[in-house]
Design a protein around this motif. Structure first.
Motif, PDB file in Angstrom:
ATOM      1  N   UNK A 138       0.837  -1.202   0.000  1.00  0.00           N
ATOM      2  CA  UNK A 138       0.000   0.000   0.000  1.00  0.00           C
ATOM      3  C   UNK A 138       0.870   1.250   0.000  1.00  0.00           C
ATOM      4  N   UNK A 139       1.987   1.184   0.723  1.00  0.00           N
ATOM      5  CA  UNK A 139       2.899   2.334   0.774  1.00  0.00           C
ATOM      6  C   UNK A 139       3.479   2.641  -0.606  1.00  0.00           C
ATOM      7  N   UNK A 140       3.853   1.592  -1.351  1.00  0.00           N
ATOM      8  CA  UNK A 140       4.412   1.790  -2.697  1.00  0.00           C
ATOM      9  C   UNK A 140       3.367   2.379  -3.635  1.00  0.00           C
ATOM     10  N   UNK A 141       2.141   1.876  -3.535  1.00  0.00           N
ATOM     11  CA  UNK A 141       1.075   2.388  -4.395  1.00  0.00           C
ATOM     12  C   UNK A 141       0.755   3.843  -4.072  1.00  0.00           C
ATOM     13  N   UNK A 260      -0.521  -5.602 -14.690  1.00  0.00           N
ATOM     14  CA  UNK A 260      -1.715  -5.509 -13.855  1.00  0.00           C
ATOM     15  C   UNK A 260      -1.274  -5.391 -12.395  1.00  0.00           C
ATOM     16  N   UNK A 261      -1.729  -4.352 -11.719  1.00  0.00           N
ATOM     17  CA  UNK A 261      -1.282  -4.038 -10.356  1.00  0.00           C
ATOM     18  C   UNK A 261      -2.194  -4.704  -9.324  1.00  0.00           C
ATOM     19  N   UNK A 262      -1.565  -5.380  -8.372  1.00  0.00           N
ATOM     20  CA  UNK A 262      -2.283  -5.981  -7.249  1.00  0.00           C
ATOM     21  C   UNK A 262      -1.692  -5.398  -5.963  1.00  0.00           C
ATOM     22  N   UNK A 263      -2.522  -4.783  -5.129  1.00  0.00           N
ATOM     23  CA  UNK A 263      -2.046  -4.164  -3.891  1.00  0.00           C
ATOM     24  C   UNK A 263      -2.319  -5.105  -2.723  1.00  0.00           C
ATOM     25  N   UNK A 264      -1.262  -5.406  -1.990  1.00  0.00           N
ATOM     26  CA  UNK A 264      -1.368  -6.347  -0.869  1.00  0.00           C
ATOM     27  C   UNK A 264      -2.229  -5.756   0.252  1.00  0.00           C
ATOM     28  N   UNK A 265      -2.869  -6.641   0.973  1.00  0.00           N
ATOM     29  CA  UNK A 265      -3.679  -6.219   2.116  1.00  0.00           C
ATOM     30  C   UNK A 265      -2.771  -5.660   3.200  1.00  0.00           C
ATOM     31  N   UNK A 266      -3.175  -4.555   3.794  1.00  0.00           N
ATOM     32  CA  UNK A 266      -2.349  -3.874   4.799  1.00  0.00           C
ATOM     33  C   UNK A 266      -2.764  -4.295   6.203  1.00  0.00           C
TER      34      UNK A 266
END
Length: 381
Positions: A138-141, A260-266
């Protein structure tokens, strides 16, 4: 057996234009064509019926006669009908790219593809597009980042510079397709146009194939690609990296790479659009007396003031502490919901002290409790 009205057969009104008559015939003829309905005798009869209807209604003179006298005008035997398959070829062959490809496209939904005169190199040899699934925190996104992607893909052969042939050997015209890159085969009464199986659409055959790529003009290789990720990108977003797909066959253009971007759960935050949400525990003493509460943000920690008497699940909004909007300097907000923490495992003295406190404040210091039980009084009587 009486014949159906020709307008009804084609599903048009009596005032339909010539273009509407032809459009209706094309639709009905494809729907009921025997090749599309094998072993269906009823479909074959309907196919003949729509052909007969079109033959009459597409001719202005015959149509005027039919409108005046109906089927009886053509029942004397002097009128010779076209073969329904010849009529079908005539109608579809005139509007579909020549060589019978129009018939194939109407019946089976594709394949003919224009004039069929395609020679090596161009769009037909373009490399495949590729997909890469990239996982981000999430920080990178939120802040944006640069990633190096590694993937196996077909790249231009360095030995032959993508030509597929050894130095100076050149190529010859493919004898199978005559250099057109396409071959035509017959299927029943119509023709099908396909990519040549020997030259694969290039129109030429390599005399002496390159030893590294075996005439392909490309080889499999591990590639590293740097990709910039913009701040504020969302889960499921797709980034197109132009030209970073597979290299084309024998010098054809490169495909594109779709990331395709996948954002990890924080662990702490949940994202909704550009706003962030988090739950923060708060001691019941601070909720009661007020004070300051230290909370996390994506860029560090900060403090918020807690007013006396703060209730459980109260939400505090921190402006501009959320996710940056894509291609903008504007940011969403951070929503902090406090969860009042009730102490557990009290000793005897603490329990007695707490009970004394409860007795001292009475019901008037619990307005929510008092309001609820006024409304619910009838359930207790």
């Amino acid at each position: 057996m009486s014949k159906r009205d020709y307008y009804e057969v084609l599903g048009i009104s009596k005032g339909a234009s010539s273009a509407e008559v032809k459009k209706a015939y094309r639709k009905a003829a494809v729907e009921h064509h025997p090749d599309k309905n094998p072993d269906d005798l009823q479909a074959e009869e309907r196919f003949k019926e729509v052909g007969e209807a079109y033959e009459i209604l597409s001719d202005e003179e015959k149509r005027a006669t039919y409108d005046r006298f109906g089927h009886t005008a053509f029942s004397g035997g002097g009128q010779r009908s076209h073969d329904p398959f010849d009529l079908f070829r005539e109608v579809f062959g005139s509007g579909g790219g020549g060589g019978g490809s129009g018939i194939f496209e109407e019946l089976f939904g594709g394949g003919g593809g224009g004039s069929g005169r395609r020679r090596g190199g161009g769009a037909s040899n373009r490399g495949a597009d590729l997909r890469y699934d990239l996982e981000l925190s999430l920080e990178e996104a939120a802040a944006g980042t640069e990633k190096q992607l590694e993937l196996e893909k077909a790249v231009t052969c360095k030995q032959c510079a993508g030509s597929g042939s050894s130095s100076g050997s050149g190529s010859t015209t493919c004898t199978t397709c005559g250099g057109h890159g396409q071959v035509i085969s017959s299927r029943g009464f119509f023709q099908v146009q396909q990519t040549c199986p020997d030259c694969r659409g290039g129109g030429t055959i390599i005399k002496n194939p390159c030893s590294d790529c075996r005439g392909e003009g490309r080889v499999e290789e591990l590639s590293r690609i740097k990709l910039k990720i913009p701040a504020g990108i969302a889960h499921g977003s797709r980034i197109r990296s132009t030209g970073n797909g597979e290299s084309g066959w024998r010098g054809g253009g490169n495909g594109d790479l779709y990331v395709v971007v996948h954002i990890k759960e924080h662990d702490v935050f949940e994202r909704e659009d550009n706003d962030l949400f988090c739950e923060v525990p708060i001691p019941f003493i601070v909720a009661t007396l007020g004070g300051e509460l230290e909370i996390p943000t994506l860029t560090g920690k900060t403090s918020i003031k807690i007013p006396p008497g703060t209730q459980n699940a109260t939400v505090f909004r921190l402006r501009d502490r959320g996710i940056q909007f894509l291609n903008s300097t504007r940011k969403g907000d951070l929503m902090v919901q406090v969860q009042v923490e009730i102490p557990t495992k009290l000793n005897k003295q603490q329990r007695e002290t707490l009970q004394t406190f409860a007795d001292s404040i009475g019901i008037k210091n619990s307005p929510m409790h008092e309001s609820f039980f006024k409304k619910a009084k009838r359930f207790f009587t």
